[in-house]
Write a protein that holds these residues in place. Sequence first.
Motif, mmCIF file in Angstrom:
data_model
loop_
_atom_site.group_PDB
_atom_site.id
_atom_site.type_symbol
_atom_site.label_atom_id
_atom_site.label_comp_id
_atom_site.label_asym_id
_atom_site.label_seq_id
_atom_site.Cartn_x
_atom_site.Cartn_y
_atom_site.Cartn_z
ATOM 1 N N GLY A 47 0.808 -1.211 0.000
ATOM 2 C CA GLY A 47 0.000 0.000 0.000
ATOM 3 C C GLY A 47 0.839 1.256 0.000
ATOM 4 N N SER A 48 1.944 1.241 0.728
ATOM 5 C CA SER A 48 2.819 2.413 0.769
ATOM 6 C C SER A 48 3.468 2.658 -0.593
ATOM 7 C CB SER A 48 3.891 2.231 1.845
ATOM 8 O OG SER A 48 3.313 2.116 3.124
ATOM 9 N N TRP A 49 3.952 1.590 -1.225
ATOM 10 C CA TRP A 49 4.508 1.731 -2.571
ATOM 11 C C TRP A 49 3.433 2.172 -3.561
ATOM 12 C CZ3 TRP A 49 9.221 1.927 -4.719
ATOM 13 C CH2 TRP A 49 10.305 1.551 -3.928
ATOM 14 N N GLY A 50 2.224 1.643 -3.415
ATOM 15 C CA GLY A 50 1.129 2.071 -4.288
ATOM 16 C C GLY A 50 0.841 3.553 -4.146
ATOM 17 N N LEU A 51 0.844 4.043 -2.909
ATOM 18 C CA LEU A 51 0.629 5.472 -2.680
ATOM 19 C C LEU A 51 1.749 6.302 -3.302
ATOM 20 C CD1 LEU A 51 -0.602 5.467 1.034
ATOM 21 C CD2 LEU A 51 -1.842 6.440 -0.907
ATOM 22 N N ALA A 52 2.999 5.916 -3.048
ATOM 23 C CA ALA A 52 4.127 6.691 -3.563
ATOM 24 C C ALA A 52 4.144 6.711 -5.090
ATOM 25 C CB ALA A 52 5.435 6.120 -3.020
ATOM 26 N N LEU A 53 3.923 5.567 -5.704
ATOM 27 C CA LEU A 53 3.958 5.512 -7.171
ATOM 28 C C LEU A 53 2.752 6.217 -7.781
ATOM 29 C CD1 LEU A 53 5.200 1.842 -7.674
ATOM 30 C CD2 LEU A 53 6.468 3.945 -8.162
ATOM 31 N N SER A 54 1.582 6.125 -7.143
ATOM 32 C CA SER A 54 0.403 6.824 -7.652
ATOM 33 C C SER A 54 0.610 8.332 -7.608
ATOM 34 C CB SER A 54 -0.837 6.443 -6.836
ATOM 35 O OG SER A 54 -1.117 5.076 -6.945
ATOM 36 N N TRP A 55 1.100 8.823 -6.465
ATOM 37 C CA TRP A 55 1.399 10.252 -6.386
ATOM 38 C C TRP A 55 2.495 10.627 -7.374
ATOM 39 C CZ3 TRP A 55 -1.870 13.470 -4.764
ATOM 40 C CH2 TRP A 55 -2.691 13.212 -3.655
ATOM 41 N N GLY A 56 3.488 9.763 -7.533
ATOM 42 C CA GLY A 56 4.552 10.043 -8.476
ATOM 43 C C GLY A 56 4.054 10.148 -9.905
ATOM 44 N N MET A 57 3.168 9.235 -10.306
ATOM 45 C CA MET A 57 2.621 9.278 -11.667
ATOM 46 C C MET A 57 1.723 10.487 -11.864
ATOM 47 S SD MET A 57 1.904 5.232 -12.468
ATOM 48 C CE MET A 57 1.659 5.502 -14.221
ATOM 49 N N LEU A 58 0.940 10.814 -10.835
ATOM 50 C CA LEU A 58 0.051 11.979 -10.946
ATOM 51 C C LEU A 58 0.861 13.270 -11.037
ATOM 52 C CD1 LEU A 58 -2.807 13.127 -10.906
ATOM 53 C CD2 LEU A 58 -2.705 13.122 -8.409
ATOM 54 N N LEU A 59 1.834 13.437 -10.136
ATOM 55 C CA LEU A 59 2.652 14.643 -10.167
ATOM 56 C C LEU A 59 3.536 14.686 -11.410
ATOM 57 C CD1 LEU A 59 3.653 14.773 -6.401
ATOM 58 C CD2 LEU A 59 2.085 16.311 -7.584
ATOM 59 N N GLY A 60 4.024 13.504 -11.838
ATOM 60 C CA GLY A 60 4.826 13.457 -13.051
ATOM 61 C C GLY A 60 4.033 13.872 -14.273
ATOM 62 N N ASP A 61 2.773 13.469 -14.345
ATOM 63 C CA ASP A 61 1.923 13.862 -15.469
ATOM 64 C C ASP A 61 1.670 15.360 -15.444
ATOM 65 O OD1 ASP A 61 0.266 13.488 -17.732
ATOM 66 O OD2 ASP A 61 -1.501 13.458 -16.454
ATOM 67 N N VAL A 62 1.414 15.901 -14.247
ATOM 68 C CA VAL A 62 1.174 17.339 -14.135
ATOM 69 C C VAL A 62 2.426 18.130 -14.495
ATOM 70 C CG1 VAL A 62 0.678 19.201 -12.509
ATOM 71 C CG2 VAL A 62 -0.668 17.089 -12.429
ATOM 72 N N LEU A 63 3.581 17.693 -14.000
ATOM 73 C CA LEU A 63 4.825 18.440 -14.209
ATOM 74 C C LEU A 63 5.370 18.283 -15.621
ATOM 75 C CD1 LEU A 63 6.653 17.669 -10.855
ATOM 76 C CD2 LEU A 63 6.018 19.939 -11.679
ATOM 77 N N LEU A 64 5.350 17.051 -16.131
ATOM 78 C CA LEU A 64 6.042 16.751 -17.384
ATOM 79 C C LEU A 64 5.122 16.333 -18.509
ATOM 80 C CD1 LEU A 64 8.964 14.671 -15.813
ATOM 81 C CD2 LEU A 64 8.980 17.100 -16.409
ATOM 82 N N GLY A 65 3.855 16.091 -18.213
ATOM 83 C CA GLY A 65 2.918 15.646 -19.237
ATOM 84 C C GLY A 65 3.215 14.258 -19.753
ATOM 85 N N MET A 66 3.824 13.429 -18.923
ATOM 86 C CA MET A 66 4.203 12.081 -19.348
ATOM 87 C C MET A 66 3.141 11.085 -18.928
ATOM 88 S SD MET A 66 8.279 12.165 -18.384
ATOM 89 C CE MET A 66 8.595 10.545 -19.084
ATOM 90 N N GLY A 67 2.618 10.360 -19.913
ATOM 91 C CA GLY A 67 1.646 9.326 -19.637
ATOM 92 C C GLY A 67 2.135 7.980 -20.127
ATOM 93 N N GLY A 68 1.339 6.933 -19.875
ATOM 94 C CA GLY A 68 1.708 5.603 -20.321
ATOM 95 C C GLY A 68 2.897 5.054 -19.562
#
Length: 246
Positions: A117-138
Amino acid sequence: MELFILAFFALGYLVLAGADIGVGMLLPYLGRTSEERRETIAAIAPFFLGNEVWLVATAGVLVGLFPHLETELLVGHYSLVVILLLSWVVRDMGLWLRGRVAGAGWRRLWDGAIVAGSWGLALSWGMLLGDVLLGMGGPLALLPALVLAALFATHGLAFAALRLRGTLRERAAVLSGGAGEVRTLALTATAMAVVGVLAGLRLPLEPGTSGALLVPVILVMMPLLVASQAWVWWTFRHRVSGPSYL
């Protein structure tokens, strides 16, 4: 004022909850036995529920003051939000249930839930913030997600080094040089806040029309939240000396 309120709660969540997420991610490293893992969990036990209040408050501010941004973030990233919420539930289930039944197998099951669950939280926030910051998806979105997950883990190590004793503290202080826990925690907290601010600058921060009604109420509640958080930190300012109720 609406922007200040949103930043206050969102950055507060990243800095405060980022620490207990990081500890959960590194639970197998910090605690090599069931007893050590329970003592490691005691480092975050007094804080994790209060830290989650900041996320609930952030969601409430989004819905009440930034309806357009709420739609873009929550609806536009629906799958990530679902994974984030499931990870949150799984992590908290692990924390609450691991000590409720005797047996090594039971504890290992819920220790695994805490880590997953902790890794899921960290990676989910990472993907969300990464998409907002860099526009990277997939699949490419995993790259910034892993970088931000490493930041969560480093933040957790710094926090654990301040809370634990003996061998557990030595493991947690691997990045602190043994005596620089406060400095390291300040650096990782600043890094978490900077990521949040940079992400915020990339968002369409246009308040809705309900600020005149909600802002005064929120401003009254904010000092109470800060005071309660400060009271918890002062009450549990000493290092962990044994297992907690979890």
